[in-house]
Structure formats: C-alpha cells, structure tokens
Scaffold this motif. Sequence first.
Motif, mmCIF file in Angstrom:
data_model
loop_
_atom_site.group_PDB
_atom_site.id
_atom_site.type_symbol
_atom_site.label_atom_id
_atom_site.label_comp_id
_atom_site.label_asym_id
_atom_site.label_seq_id
_atom_site.Cartn_x
_atom_site.Cartn_y
_atom_site.Cartn_z
ATOM 1 N N ALA A 150 0.830 -1.209 0.000
ATOM 2 C CA ALA A 150 0.000 0.000 0.000
ATOM 3 C C ALA A 150 0.863 1.257 0.000
ATOM 4 O O ALA A 150 0.602 2.203 -0.756
ATOM 5 C CB ALA A 150 -0.929 -0.002 1.215
ATOM 6 N N VAL A 151 1.896 1.268 0.829
ATOM 7 C CA VAL A 151 2.775 2.434 0.896
ATOM 8 C C VAL A 151 3.505 2.624 -0.430
ATOM 9 O O VAL A 151 3.655 3.752 -0.917
ATOM 10 C CB VAL A 151 3.769 2.296 2.065
ATOM 11 C CG1 VAL A 151 4.760 3.452 2.061
ATOM 12 C CG2 VAL A 151 3.027 2.263 3.395
ATOM 13 N N ASP A 152 3.961 1.524 -1.025
ATOM 14 C CA ASP A 152 4.629 1.615 -2.326
ATOM 15 C C ASP A 152 3.675 2.160 -3.386
ATOM 16 O O ASP A 152 4.060 2.990 -4.211
ATOM 17 C CB ASP A 152 5.142 0.241 -2.759
ATOM 18 C CG ASP A 152 6.410 -0.168 -2.023
ATOM 19 O OD1 ASP A 152 7.045 0.707 -1.416
ATOM 20 O OD2 ASP A 152 6.751 -1.362 -2.054
ATOM 21 N N ALA A 153 2.419 1.694 -3.358
ATOM 22 C CA ALA A 153 1.449 2.144 -4.354
ATOM 23 C C ALA A 153 1.192 3.638 -4.247
ATOM 24 O O ALA A 153 1.017 4.330 -5.259
ATOM 25 C CB ALA A 153 0.141 1.373 -4.199
ATOM 26 N N MET A 154 1.190 4.143 -3.017
ATOM 27 C CA MET A 154 0.950 5.575 -2.799
ATOM 28 C C MET A 154 2.221 6.406 -2.936
ATOM 29 O O MET A 154 2.184 7.619 -2.799
ATOM 30 C CB MET A 154 0.337 5.793 -1.416
ATOM 31 C CG MET A 154 -1.035 5.198 -1.229
ATOM 32 S SD MET A 154 -1.773 5.648 0.372
ATOM 33 C CE MET A 154 -0.728 4.711 1.502
ATOM 34 N N GLU A 155 3.351 5.710 -3.166
ATOM 35 C CA GLU A 155 4.651 6.373 -3.237
ATOM 36 C C GLU A 155 4.916 7.178 -1.981
ATOM 37 O O GLU A 155 5.464 8.294 -2.017
ATOM 38 C CB GLU A 155 4.742 7.252 -4.490
ATOM 39 C CG GLU A 155 4.651 6.449 -5.786
ATOM 40 C CD GLU A 155 4.827 7.304 -7.028
ATOM 41 O OE1 GLU A 155 4.756 8.549 -6.913
ATOM 42 O OE2 GLU A 155 5.041 6.726 -8.108
ATOM 43 N N LEU A 201 -4.436 6.010 4.324
ATOM 44 C CA LEU A 201 -4.552 4.570 4.538
ATOM 45 C C LEU A 201 -5.605 4.334 5.608
ATOM 46 O O LEU A 201 -5.506 4.870 6.715
ATOM 47 C CB LEU A 201 -3.210 3.984 4.974
ATOM 48 C CG LEU A 201 -3.168 2.498 5.298
ATOM 49 C CD1 LEU A 201 -3.459 1.666 4.058
ATOM 50 C CD2 LEU A 201 -1.803 2.117 5.877
ATOM 51 N N VAL A 202 -6.629 3.547 5.270
ATOM 52 C CA VAL A 202 -7.699 3.222 6.217
ATOM 53 C C VAL A 202 -7.613 1.736 6.548
ATOM 54 O O VAL A 202 -7.591 0.896 5.643
ATOM 55 C CB VAL A 202 -9.087 3.548 5.640
ATOM 56 C CG1 VAL A 202 -10.173 3.214 6.665
ATOM 57 C CG2 VAL A 202 -9.168 5.015 5.241
ATOM 58 N N GLY A 232 -3.946 5.107 -3.400
ATOM 59 C CA GLY A 232 -3.051 5.079 -4.555
ATOM 60 C C GLY A 232 -3.798 5.110 -5.875
ATOM 61 O O GLY A 232 -5.030 5.205 -5.920
ATOM 62 N N PRO A 233 -3.069 4.988 -6.983
ATOM 63 C CA PRO A 233 -3.673 5.119 -8.316
ATOM 64 C C PRO A 233 -4.543 3.949 -8.732
ATOM 65 O O PRO A 233 -5.239 4.019 -9.743
ATOM 66 C CB PRO A 233 -2.454 5.235 -9.235
ATOM 67 C CG PRO A 233 -1.367 4.509 -8.508
ATOM 68 C CD PRO A 233 -1.614 4.804 -7.052
ATOM 69 N N GLY A 234 -4.511 2.864 -7.963
ATOM 70 C CA GLY A 234 -5.324 1.706 -8.321
ATOM 71 C C GLY A 234 -4.532 0.655 -9.079
ATOM 72 O O GLY A 234 -3.419 0.905 -9.564
ATOM 73 N N ILE A 235 -5.098 -0.531 -9.170
ATOM 74 C CA ILE A 235 -4.467 -1.657 -9.848
ATOM 75 C C ILE A 235 -5.252 -1.960 -11.118
ATOM 76 O O ILE A 235 -6.469 -2.168 -11.061
ATOM 77 C CB ILE A 235 -4.447 -2.901 -8.940
ATOM 78 C CG1 ILE A 235 -3.737 -2.583 -7.624
ATOM 79 C CG2 ILE A 235 -3.776 -4.077 -9.647
ATOM 80 C CD1 ILE A 235 -3.875 -3.689 -6.587
ATOM 81 N N PRO A 236 -4.599 -2.001 -12.261
ATOM 82 C CA PRO A 236 -5.313 -2.289 -13.512
ATOM 83 C C PRO A 236 -6.065 -3.613 -13.421
ATOM 84 O O PRO A 236 -5.544 -4.602 -12.899
ATOM 85 C CB PRO A 236 -4.183 -2.367 -14.547
ATOM 86 C CG PRO A 236 -3.087 -1.520 -13.969
ATOM 87 C CD PRO A 236 -3.167 -1.733 -12.482
#
Length: 260
Positions: free
Chosen positions: A163-168, A173-174, A192-196
């Motif tokens: 999660a932290v990596d996705a949000m850079e 974070l909930v 974050g930007p989401g996962i395709p």
Amino acid sequence: MRRGETDAWGRPGERGIAESRLGDWLAAHGVEKPWLVAPALIAGGIVREDIAPLGESLAPDQFNVSIRWLGATIELRALLKDATWSATHISDMVKALKAYAYMDQAPQQEVDIHDGIEDTLAIMRHRLIQSVAVRREYDRSLPRLQAYGSELNQVWTNILDNAVDAMEGRGDLVISTRREGDYAVVEFTDSGPGIPPEIQSRLFEPFFTTKPVGQGTGLGLDIAYRIVVNRRGGTILVSSQPGATTFHVRLPLPVQGITR
C-alpha cells in the motif's frame, strides 16, 4: 568523545569500547556488517541487554533483518535531526520488535488482531510518519484468535508495504476490522492510483510483481495468500479503482473455544 576518537593515550574511548563489544556480539549472532550497525545502536542508547532476548528467540535471518532495520532507522533519525525523537521512541521500537516476533515459546497463542496490526505499524513507522495518514476503524469486540501471531504479522506487513509503495509514500490509509458471521474481516484501503483490472487476478501469484527489477521479489502477497488461505482457512481478495484499493482479509473465528 565521538565515535572512532581516542583519549590522550591513543586508547579508544568508552563509546568506542561499547561499539566494539556490541559489534563482536552482533557478529557472533549472524548480523551482517556489525561494524556499521553497532555504532548506530549505541548512539540510540541501545545496549546488548536490550536486544539479547531477540537474539535468543528469533531465527538468525529474522534477527539479522530486525537489527539492521533498527540501526538504519536510528541512523536516519539522526541524519534528519528530528527533535521529537527520543530514547522513549527507540525503546518503543524494541518492544514492538519483540511483540512483532511473538517471542512466547508456545507454537500458538491467543492473539488480538488489532495488537498485531499496531505492532506492524510501529515497525513500519519510518515509512509512514512522513506523509501517510493512517485512519483506524476497529471493532474491538472481535474475539481473539488462536494462531501463529508472527505469521499474521507477515500478512499485515506485506499488505501495508504494498500500500505504501502504491501511494509512493504519500496518501491516506484506512484500516478497518469487523465481524461477518463466523469470520473476522480486516480491510486495508489505500488512496493510490489503483491496480489495472487485467493484473488483479495475478497479484497473489508467486514472483509476479509490477515493481522495477531489483525492487520487488513478487513473493510478499503470495506469502500472505498462503498464510491466510492455506494455513488459516480464510480468504484474501482485492478490489481496486483509482484512489481506492482495498485488500480484504477474512479469517475464521474460534467456535466454542476451538479454532475453525
């Protein structure tokens, strides 16, 4: 007297002696590059007695990773000159490491999901403290689980790390918990930007990663899946759209004192 300095007779100062002794002890316990780790620990006020229980209870590779992380975090705080950092915070980190590893010698024990999540957040504090806002929505009425606590902490760590990596390193974070029938549900939602959609079904495959070469092994979520599904009989799923990716973990609750 600073690190590496000597007294008027060319002898190492008290701090240098302490670093040398701790470094020797760390080397004997399999810590890599102890000559780099020991000075940081001594600077943070940590002596052998503080970490000896970890060395006795953790596997060598776990102890190596834990101690190197602790030293690196203290070094980082010193470089940033964070005025709020204190011996109390360092002591809290050592306690969190102990709880994180579940040092009780019993193979299983009753664990509170929330305590495990909080211990994991404490361990990851250096990644969260800058620009990640954590909101907790806990149902504290959830019963304890009879489980391998350290394994559950691996699940929380791998999900939070992703999660932290996705949000850079920047975002919201909930973390929420609730009961659904005979299951405890734990959800982690990041902004974050989401996962395709085309890769969501592959997230739990071993060695699958979207990170650049050298930055990810592709094993974190696979390990989480194996623990939750194979060992605990639960489920782990993901739902994602831009601005909201949620990992849903469902763990069976004990029934009449017996773990399902």
